[in-house]
Design a protein around this motif. Structure first.
Motif, short mmCIF file in Angstrom:
data_model
loop_
_atom_site.label_atom_id
_atom_site.label_comp_id
_atom_site.label_asym_id
_atom_site.label_seq_id
_atom_site.Cartn_x
_atom_site.Cartn_y
_atom_site.Cartn_z
N LEU A 306 1.13 -1.17 -0.01
CA LEU A 306 -0.22 -0.02 0.47
C LEU A 306 0.82 1.06 0.12
CD1 LEU A 306 -3.44 1.03 0.30
CD2 LEU A 306 -2.52 1.26 2.43
N GLU A 307 0.56 2.25 -0.47
CA GLU A 307 1.67 3.49 -0.95
C GLU A 307 1.03 4.89 -1.00
OE1 GLU A 307 2.90 2.94 -5.51
OE2 GLU A 307 3.91 2.42 -3.96
N ALA A 308 1.86 5.87 -0.90
CA ALA A 308 0.98 7.07 -1.27
C ALA A 308 1.75 7.17 -2.79
CB ALA A 308 1.99 7.88 -0.57
N LEU A 309 0.59 7.68 -3.37
CA LEU A 309 0.40 7.84 -4.38
C LEU A 309 0.63 9.64 -4.98
CD1 LEU A 309 -2.82 6.73 -5.94
CD2 LEU A 309 -0.61 5.99 -5.69
N VAL A 310 2.52 9.87 -4.95
CA VAL A 310 3.14 11.34 -4.95
C VAL A 310 2.70 11.74 -5.90
CG1 VAL A 310 5.10 12.46 -4.56
CG2 VAL A 310 4.71 10.04 -3.20
N PRO A 311 1.90 13.02 -5.93
CA PRO A 311 1.78 13.90 -7.53
C PRO A 311 3.25 14.30 -8.16
CG PRO A 311 1.37 14.75 -5.98
CD PRO A 311 1.35 13.38 -5.17
#
Length: 870
Positions: A306-311
Motif C-alpha cells: 500500500l503506497e502513497a500516490l505521490v503527484p
C-alpha cells in the motif's frame, strides 16, 4: 534538491479536484500486478512454429529499420572457432536487443549472435569450472557491419563467451539455457524475478541507494530470505504475517496507522496492492477491505503493498492558449544504467526518456511515445537551463547509485539465488518521478526492471533517427559493455609470459592479474623480488646485460621447455625488457613488435638543460662517471650501455599520448597535459587528465604520436609518446614502447574506464581490445609529484598517513612511484591527485590540499606547476 518558487498565486491555485491524480505506480497500469512480459519471445506466440514466427518478426523489424534481410548461409557451415573467438549470445526476443546487436555487429563483426530457439543451443559440463555448464551454439543469426545479418550453422558448435537475453517467465527456455553457465551472464530468470519484485526493489532503493521512495506499507508472509537484513529503511513499513487469515485486526491497525502517520501527511491518495483501485486517504475502511481481499490469495514470498500516490510536481507555466481548465498530468522518467568498465555503473544522456499522460489515465511502458528529459522539463515549466542541467546530473547520480546498490546486494546472494555464479545484472532500468517537497524538486525512485526502460529508451532513440538526428550513445555504450564483458572472459586462465616485474609503481599488476584470472609466468632478474609469491611461475633469470638479449632469449626458451610451459602471450611493461620481449615473441610465434623497432633508455634520468658547449661536456663527463652500469641506477637502460644523446631544446607545453594500436590501426588514444618541468633537470611536476587543449590541438598530438610509432615499426601494442606542442605543432620527445608509467594507467581507468593493462594483454593474445569509440570523461584529475628531497621528511612525519586516510574516503588518488631516495639523479616518489568537475575545481582542491599538508612551498611552488591547466 533544486530550490524553486513553486507557490502559485491565488489566481494560479488549483482546486483539490484538479490536483488529484492516480500516483506514481499508476503511471504503469500494472501497479503491483504483472505487466507485459519483457519482450515477446517465440514461446509467447500461438504461432504453430514459434521459431519460424520469431524469425519472421526479425525480418519484419530489419525491413522497417531499412536493413538488409537475413541471408541464409546454413548450407555452408561456419568452422574454425577457437578459444580466442568472442561470442556474445542473445537469447530470446528478436527485437528487444536489436539496436545493440546491430551496433555490436559493426564494432566486432560476427561476434554478436542471436539465438531464437532452444534447439539452436546445447549445454555441456564445463571443462574449466566444475559444477557449471558451457553453452554451445549450433545455429544462430550473426550480425555483421552495416546491419547485415546471416542465419548460420556452426560446426563444431560455437562456445558462448557472454550470454544475456529476455529472462522473463519462470521455466522459460531462455532462463534454462542461461542457468549456471561458466561464462559471464547478463542476468538470469531468478535475477529478473528478484529485480522486479516491487518490495525488494523499493527496499534497495531506499536502504542501499539512499533515495526517496513513496511512503509504503508492505504485508509479507514467510522469511523472505532475499530481503536485505537492514532495519526498515526510510519510507517503508514492513509487517510480517504468520498467517494472512484471521489477522483482520492487525491489518486494520497497521493501515490506520499508515494513513494517519506523518509520512502520509503530504498526500491525499493511496493505491492498494493489486493496482486495480485507488482510494482517497480519508476512505480508510475501503482501503482496509481492499488489502484484506488481496491477502486472501497471498502466497509465500509474495507481498501486498500500500503506497502513497505521490503527484508529479506542478511547475509555474505560461498562460494556456485556451480558457479550458488544465488537467493534471503525470510524468515518468525512465533510465537505463549499464555496468561499464571496472564494474562501474554508467548512465549517459541517451539513456533517459520521459513519458507523460493524464493523471487519471496513467502512463504505461510502451503505451505513450517518449520525450527527452530536457524537453520534458521545459514542457513541464522548468525554464531555467541551469536547473534542468542540475536535475539531469542528480538523475545520473541517483540512477548510478541504484545500480551500485543493486550490484552490492547481488553479491550477497548465493549462486543458486542468482541463477549461477557468473550471473550479474549488466543492464538495469530504473523508474523515477519528479515530485515537489517543500518548494523543492525531488526525484522519487519507484522501481527497477530488466527490459521495460530499455525498450522505452531505445524507442526514443529510434524516433530521433526518424527526424534526421545522429545516432545516440545508448546502443554503442551497451554493445561496448557486453563485448567488454565477453573479452574479460576470453583472457581468463590464459598463460602470460611476463618479462620483468618492475618496481613499486607496477604493484597494481598483480592485483589486476588476479582480477582477470591471468596465469602469470614471470621472468625476473631479482631472485628476491616481492612478486615471486604472487605469480603462477617465478623464473629467476639475470637478463640485465641487455647487449646479450639474443642469448637471454634462448635461455628463457629453454626454461619454458623444461617446465612444459606454452604461453598464450608474452609482454612487458618495463623499458629495459622490451627488446628481450620482442625477441621471445618472434621465437614463440606470438603477436608483438619486431625487435628492430625498439631502442634503449628509460626514465629520462640524467637529462639536463645545458646552455653552452662547456656545460654540455662537463655534464656528459659527469654522467659517464656516475652512470656506467645497471647497478648504478637500475631500470633506466644502462644494461645496453651508457651512450649519451644531445638534442635540441624544444619550447612549448608538454603532453603524453597513450595509444592502443592493433596491427597499425588506432583503437584508442588519451591525451594528458604536464605542468612546467623543474629545470634544469626537466623533472615532471604536475599533470592533468583529460587534456585542457581544444579538440583540434589534441588531434594534432594524437596523429603525430601515431605517425611516429608507425614510422618506428611500433604497430601492435600499447605505447606512450611524450611530445611538446608549440606554435608550429607537435615535436617528439620520446616514445616508450609499453603502456604509460607513473599514474597513467590508474588515471585513464578512473577518468575513462578502459584498462591499459587489459588492452596490452588482449593485444599480446592477438585480439583487438574493445575500447570506447567516443570516450567521454567522467571527471577531471589533477596531480602533483612529490620528491624525497622536498617532501621526504613531511611524508615520514605524518603527511603520508593523512593522505592515506583521505584516499580511503575517496578524496585523493595516490600512486606510489619509486622508493624514497634523493640524490643527484632523483625521480618522483609519489603522485597525489584530486578530482573535480573541471580543471579549475580539480586544481583548486589539489592546491588547497598541498598548502594544508606542506607539499606546497616557496622551493616547490604548486600553484606555478598547475598554472598551465586552464
Amino acid at each position: 534538491m533544486l530550490p524553486l518558487n513553486l507557490r502559485p498565486s491565488a489566481e494560479q491555485a488549483l482546486s483539490m479536484k484538479e490536483q488529484e491524480w492516480t500516483g506514481p505506480e499508476a503511471l504503469c497500469p500494472g501497479w503491483q500486478e504483472e505487466e507485459v512480459s519483457d519482450g515477446e519471445g517465440p514461446e509467447d506466440s500461438e504461432h504453430p512454429d514459434p521459431t519460424a514466427h520469431a524469425y519472421e518478426v526479425l525480418q519484419r523489424t530489419l525491413r522497417l529499420e531499412g536493413m538488409p534481410l537475413t541471408v541464409d548461409r546454413t548450407g555452408q557451415p561456419r568452422t574454425g572457432f577457437g578459444q580466442l573467438d568472442m561470442t556474445v549470445c542473445i537469447l530470446g526476443s528478436p527485437t528487444a536487443f536489436l539496436p545493440i546487436l546491430l551496433e555490436g555487429g559493426t564494432r566486432c563483426p560476427g561476434a554478436m549472435v542471436l539465438c531464437l530457439a532452444p534447439a539452436w543451443a546445447s549445454r555441456i559440463p564445463s571443462e574449466t569450472s566444475p559444477g557449471t555448464w558451457s553453452l554451445l551454439l549450433s545455429r544462430g543469426v550473426s550480425f555483421e557491419a552495416g546491419g547485415c545479418t546471416a542465419l548460420e550453422e556452426f560446426v563444431p558448435p560455437r562456445r558462448a563467451t557472454y550470454v544475456t537475453g529476455t529472462f522473463g517467465s519462470e521455466g522459460s527456455w531462455e532462463g534454462e539455457l542461461a542457468r549456471d553457465l561458466d561464462c559471464p551472464t547478463g542476468g538470469s530468470a531468478p535475477l529478473a524475478r528478484w529485480l522486479e519484485d516491487p518490495l525488494l526493489s523499493r527496499w534497495l532503493l531506499s536502504a542501499r541507494a539512499g533515495l526517496p521512495v513513496p511512503p509504503t506499507l508492505a504485508f509479507i508472509t514467510g522469511l523472505w530470505e532475499t530481503l536485505p537484513e537492514e532495519p526498515n529503511p526510510p519510507g517503508i513499513r514492513l509487517v510480517r504475517l504468520q498467517d494472512p487469515q484471521g489477522q483482520e485486526s492487525l491489518v486494520q491497525d497497521e493501515v490506520d496507522a499508515f494513513l494517519e502517520g506523518s509520512t502520509m501527511q503530504p498526500y491525499d491518495q493511496v493505491g492498494t496492492a493489486g493496482g486495480t483501485c485507488t482510494h482517497r486517504k480519508v476512505e480508510g475502511e475501503a482501503v482496509v477491505q481492499a488489502v484484506a481481499a488481496l491477502l486472501k490469495g497471498l502466497r509465500e514470498e509474495e507481498s501486498i503493498l500500500l503506497e502513497a500516490l505521490v503527484p508529479t510536481a506542478r511547475l509555474p507555466t505560461l498562460p494556456p492558449r485556451s480558457a479550458a481548465p488544465q488537467l493534471p498530468m503525470a510524468l515518468r522518467i525512465c533510465t537505463v544504467v549499464c555496468r561499464s568498465w571496472g564494474d562501474r555503473p554508467q548512465l549517459c544522456p541517451g539513456m533517459v526518456a520521459c513519458t507523460a499522460g493524464r493523471a487519471e489515465a496513467p502512463v504505461r511502458h510502451g503505451s505513450v511515445l517518449p520525450l527527452g528529459l530536457d524537453s520534458s522539463l521545459r514542457q513541464w515549466g522548468l525554464a531555467d537551463a541551469a536547473q534542468r542541467q542540475a536535475l539531469a546530473g542528480r538523475l545520473r547520480e541517483a540512477a548510478e547509485a541504484t545500480m551500485a546498490a543493486l550490484l552490492a546486494a547481488e553479491g550477497e546472494l548465493s549462486p543458486t539465488q542468482r541463477g549461477g555464479a557468473r550471473a550479474h545484472t549488466d543492464i538495469l532500468g530504473v523508474d523515477f518521478l519528479l515530485a515537489c517537497v517543500d518548494d523543492t524538486l525531488e526525484l522519487v525512485a519507484l522501481s527497477t526492471n530488466c527490459l521495460r526502460c530499455l525498450e522505452t529508451c531505445l524507442l526514443f532513440e529510434g524516433m530521433g533517427h526518424d527526424v534526421g538526428q545522429s545516432a545516440g550513445d545508448m546502443p554503442r555504450l551497451l554493445a561496448e559493455c557486453l563485448l567488454h564483458r565477453a573479452q574479460c572472459h576470453l583472457v581468463e586462465g590464459k598463460d602470460i609470459l611476463l618479462i620483468g616485474a618492475g618496481g613499486v609503481s607496477k604493484s597494481f599488476v598483480w592485483e589486476a592479474a588476479r582480477e582477470y584470472g591471468l596465469r602469470i609466468h614471470l621472468v625476473e632478474s631479482d631472485p628476491e623480488h616481492f612478486a615471486a609469491g604472487l605469480v603462477e611461475t617465478f623464473l629467476p633469470y639475470d637478463s640485465r646485460e641487455h647487449r646479450r638479449d639474443e642469448e637471454h632469449a634462448e635461455h628463457v626458451l629453454e626454461m619454458l621447455r623444461a617446465r612444459g610451459l606454452q604461453p598464450d602471450a608474452c609482454l612487458s611493461y618495463w623499458d629495459d625488457c622490451v627488446v628481450l620481449t620482442a625477441l621471445l615473441c618472434q621465437r614463440l610465434g606470438l603477436p608483438g613488435c619486431p625487435p628492430a623497432a625498439l631502442e634503449f633508455g628509460a626514465g629520462a634520468v640524467g637529462v639536463r638543460l645545458v646552455e653552452s658547449a662547456g656545460q654540455c661536456h662537463a655534464h656528459a663527463a659527469q654522467l659517464w662517471y656516475d652512470l656506467r652500469a645497471d647497478a648504478d641506477h637500475p631500470g633506466i637502460g644502462l644494461g645496453w650501455g651508457n651512450a649519451m644523446l644531445l638534442m635540441e631544446y624544444v619550447p612549448g607545453t608538454e603532453h603524453d599520448v597513450d595509444l592502443v594500436l592493433f596491427e597499425g590501426r588506432l583503437l584508442g588514444a588519451w591525451v594528458s597535459d604536464n605542468g612546467p618541468t623543474r629545470l634544469p633537470t626537466f623533472l615532471e611536476t604536475a599533470a592533468i587528465l583529460p587534456s585542457c587543449l581544444p579538440a583540434d590541438r589534441q588531434a594534432q598530438l594524437v596523429r603525430a604520436a601515431l605517425r611516429c610509432c608507425r614510422a618506428c615499426g611500433l604497430r601492435h601494442g600499447v605505447f606512450n609518446v611524450e611530445l611538446k606542442l608549440g606554435p608550429s605543432g607537435p615535436r617528439l620527445l620520446e616514445i616508450n614502447p609499453r603502456m604509460g608509467g607513473f599514474y597513467l594507467r590508474d588515471w585513464i581507468r578512473a577518468v575513462y574506464g578502459p584498462d591499459l593493462l587489459l588492452a596490452a594483454v588482449l593485444l599480446a593474445l592477438g585480439l583487438p581490445p574493445v575500447l570506447p569509440s567516443r570516450p567521454s570523461p567522467r571527471q577531471q584529475l589533477a596531480g602533483i609529484m612529490c620528491l624525497a628531497s622536498e617532501h621526504g621528511q613531511a611524508l615520514r612525519g605524518g603527511v603520508m598517513a593523512a593522505l592515506q586516510g583521505l584516499q580511503q574516503r575517496g578524496l585523493v588518488r595516490l600512486n606510489p612511484l619509486f622508493e624514497e631516495a634523493g640524490g643527484h639523479y632523483e625521480e618522483p616518489c609519489l603522485s597525489v591527485a584530486c578530482a573535480g568537475d573541471g580543471p579549475a575545481e580539480a586544481c583548486g582542491r589539489l592546491l588547497g590540499l598541498c598548502q594544508a599538508l606542506g607539499i606546497d612551498s616557496p622551493q616547490y611552488p604548486v600553484s606555478h606547476f598547475l598554472s598551465h591547466f586552464k
